[in-house]
Design an enzyme around this catalytic site. Structure first.
Site, PDB file in Angstrom:
ATOM      1  N   SER A   1       0.832  -1.203   0.000  1.00  0.00           N
ATOM      2  CA  SER A   1       0.000   0.000   0.000  1.00  0.00           C
ATOM      3  C   SER A   1       0.866   1.251   0.000  1.00  0.00           C
ATOM      4  O   SER A   1       1.713   1.430  -0.866  1.00  0.00           O
ATOM      5  CB  SER A   1      -0.950  -0.052   1.210  1.00  0.00           C
ATOM      6  OG  SER A   1      -1.910   0.968   1.161  1.00  0.00           O
TER       7      SER A   1
ATOM      8  N   ASP B   1      -8.350  -4.817  -6.136  1.00  0.00           N
ATOM      9  CA  ASP B   1      -7.807  -3.959  -5.079  1.00  0.00           C
ATOM     10  C   ASP B   1      -7.998  -2.486  -5.450  1.00  0.00           C
ATOM     11  O   ASP B   1      -7.584  -2.030  -6.519  1.00  0.00           O
ATOM     12  CB  ASP B   1      -6.329  -4.284  -4.898  1.00  0.00           C
ATOM     13  CG  ASP B   1      -5.668  -3.508  -3.769  1.00  0.00           C
ATOM     14  OD1 ASP B   1      -6.309  -2.600  -3.197  1.00  0.00           O
ATOM     15  OD2 ASP B   1      -4.510  -3.818  -3.447  1.00  0.00           O
TER      16      ASP B   1
ATOM     17  N   HIS C   1      -7.682  -5.243  -0.727  1.00  0.00           N
ATOM     18  CA  HIS C   1      -6.423  -4.540  -0.451  1.00  0.00           C
ATOM     19  C   HIS C   1      -5.677  -5.122   0.748  1.00  0.00           C
ATOM     20  O   HIS C   1      -4.523  -4.783   0.973  1.00  0.00           O
ATOM     21  CB  HIS C   1      -6.705  -3.057  -0.216  1.00  0.00           C
ATOM     22  CG  HIS C   1      -5.452  -2.241  -0.048  1.00  0.00           C
ATOM     23  ND1 HIS C   1      -4.481  -2.169  -1.015  1.00  0.00           N
ATOM     24  CD2 HIS C   1      -5.014  -1.481   0.990  1.00  0.00           C
ATOM     25  CE1 HIS C   1      -3.505  -1.384  -0.595  1.00  0.00           C
ATOM     26  NE2 HIS C   1      -3.797  -0.950   0.613  1.00  0.00           N
TER      27      HIS C   1
END
Length: 440
Positions: free
Chosen positions: A253, A317, A410
């Site tokens: 991320s 995602d 995610h």
């Protein structure tokens, strides 16, 4: 304030800065329909970029949406659950899957406390721990850029791994950074994401770009510990003691964005020796960090230096699909995309399907996918064993993903799973053909 005479590196040309705390309903209306930028408090913009904003309603709409979502996220404060810490014993150091399995677990471990990380690296992974650091983030005005380093002696005469912490689920600060549309334009490089550049420290609050660590402290520049400069200093010391070693940068991320931005900063600052020691960048669920010019710049560097860039994207995602991208808008990915579907079947693509999260034609496929992922969270442990059992927080996150399709995709868990169960490209250089290991 730094004197311009001490800055030898590239100069900033243009910028667009969004300040969601100062946004309001009236301010949104003014931006959309009465774009007098002198009266809009939540935007700071250079003259050239301001003209683009005035000329394009679509541009103003996207900026307003970014500010609105950031302001909404500031009200959300939920801690992240603890995550796993065991390397897959079935993937040996000579396996093509090894670096993916090692880096994804490092990216996942980066979410933990310094004491927990130290214990795992030394006692469970049996590797040399090199330190846990929390650097100054000018974007948030706090010490909030955590990173840890360790050495893996199993391959490459002690491979050094640098792991940046990513975005906590439901972290207002982290998600606000990911979706922020603010940017700076660096001369001869392109436009880069404001939040990521400031989190790394390559652009500071007075909008300067110090080109050398030694310049900090001169002309009144404060001595806050900025991640980029401190990590460069650490790596030079570590690699000096072991000239045959190389290093990898990784993160999930936001951590993935900082990893890619770190490599870009090495190129921008002319750190050719360190670029020669960089074996690869492994990112998981990474958001976009720059524009088309920046993408071209980084792909030129990929071809010049012998390091690989592995950008893993799982299913739908949401984060790799923000900030917004289309043929005419700002943020782009660079390099190949290693995309994995819900069954963890991998492909090497120019870009992941549904590159824009807000595309309506993908809404129902994303929703169906979220339902199947929730069901899989109960069936996968039965077929693959207890290592794949998800805790209550992860299952709750899957449920939330039904409301916001792509959000639960995610989570770090699926990225761990795809490195173990999926098809994984072999470790190759940027100009070599990519072979794929087919899952049995």
């Amino acid at each position: 304030m730094a004197s311009n005479k001490t800055n030898k590196g590239p100069k900033l040309r243009n910028y667009l800065l969004i300040k969601p705390n100062e946004a309001s309903f009236i301010q949104f209306i003014r931006l959309l329909f009465f774009p007098n930028l002198n009266k809009i408090r939540f935007i700071e913009v250079s003259e050239e970029e301001g003209q683009k904003l005035r000329d394009s309603f679509f541009f103003r709409l996207i900026v307003a949406a970014s500010a609105f979502v950031q302001k909404l996220l500031l009200t959300i404060r939920v801690p992240m659950a603890k995550i796993g810490d065991l390397l897959d014993k079935n993937i040996a150091s000579g396996d093509d899957k090894y670096l993916g399995a090692l880096t994804v677990m490092a990216a996942k471990l980066a979410y933990e406390s310094a004491a927990f990380v130290t214990n795992v690296v030394q006692l469970k992974w049996k590797m040399q721990f090199l330190g846990f650091y929390n650097y100054w983030n000018d974007y948030l005005g706090t010490l909030s850029t955590p990173v840890f380093l360790f050495q893996d002696a199993k391959i490459n005469a002690k491979l050094v791994v640098v792991a940046f912490r990513g975005t906590h689920p439901f972290s207002a600060d982290g998600w606000s950074t990911d979706i922020d549309l603010s940017y700076y334009e660096i001369e001869n490089v392109g436009k880069v994401h404001r939040g990521f550049a400031k989190a790394l420290g390559i652009i500071q609050n007075d909008n300067t770009m110090p080109s050398q660590l030694l310049e900090q402290g001169k002309d009144g520049i404060d001595l806050k510990p900025y991640a980029y400069y401190e990590i460069v200093k650490l790596l030079k010391g570590i690699l000096l003691l072991n000239p045959k070693a190389k290093f990898i940068v990784t993160g999930h991320s936001l951590g993935g964005a900082l990893s890619a931005m770190f490599a870009a900063a090495l190129a921008i600052h002319g750190e050719t020796e360190l670029l020669g020691k960089l074996q690869g960048i492994y990112t998981y669920g990474q958001p976009r960090i720059g524009d088309q010019q920046f993408r071209t710049y980084m792909e030129q560097k990929l071809s010049k230096f012998n390091w690989s860039y592995k950008r893993y994207v799982y299913s739908f995602d949401i984060v790799p699909r923000v900030p917004f991208d289309d043929d005419n808008f700002l943020y782009k990915h660079f390099g190949k995309c290693l995309h994995f579907d819900r069954n963890y079947t991998g492909q090497v693509l120019e870009e992941a399907p549904d590159k824009n999260y807000f595309s309506l034609k993908w809404f129902f496929p994303k929703l169906i996918n979220a339902v199947r992922e929730l069901i899989r969270s109960f069936t996968l442990p039965r077929s693959q064993g207890p290592d794949y059992k998800e805790n209550w927080f992860q299952i709750l996150f899957r449920v939330v993903g039904l409301l916001v399709p792509g959000l639960s995709a995610h989570g770090p868990q699926d990225y761990v799973n795809l490195t173990r169960l999926g098809t994984v490209p072999a470790l190759v250089g940027p100009d070599e053909p990519i072979k794929v290991l087919i899952r049995p």
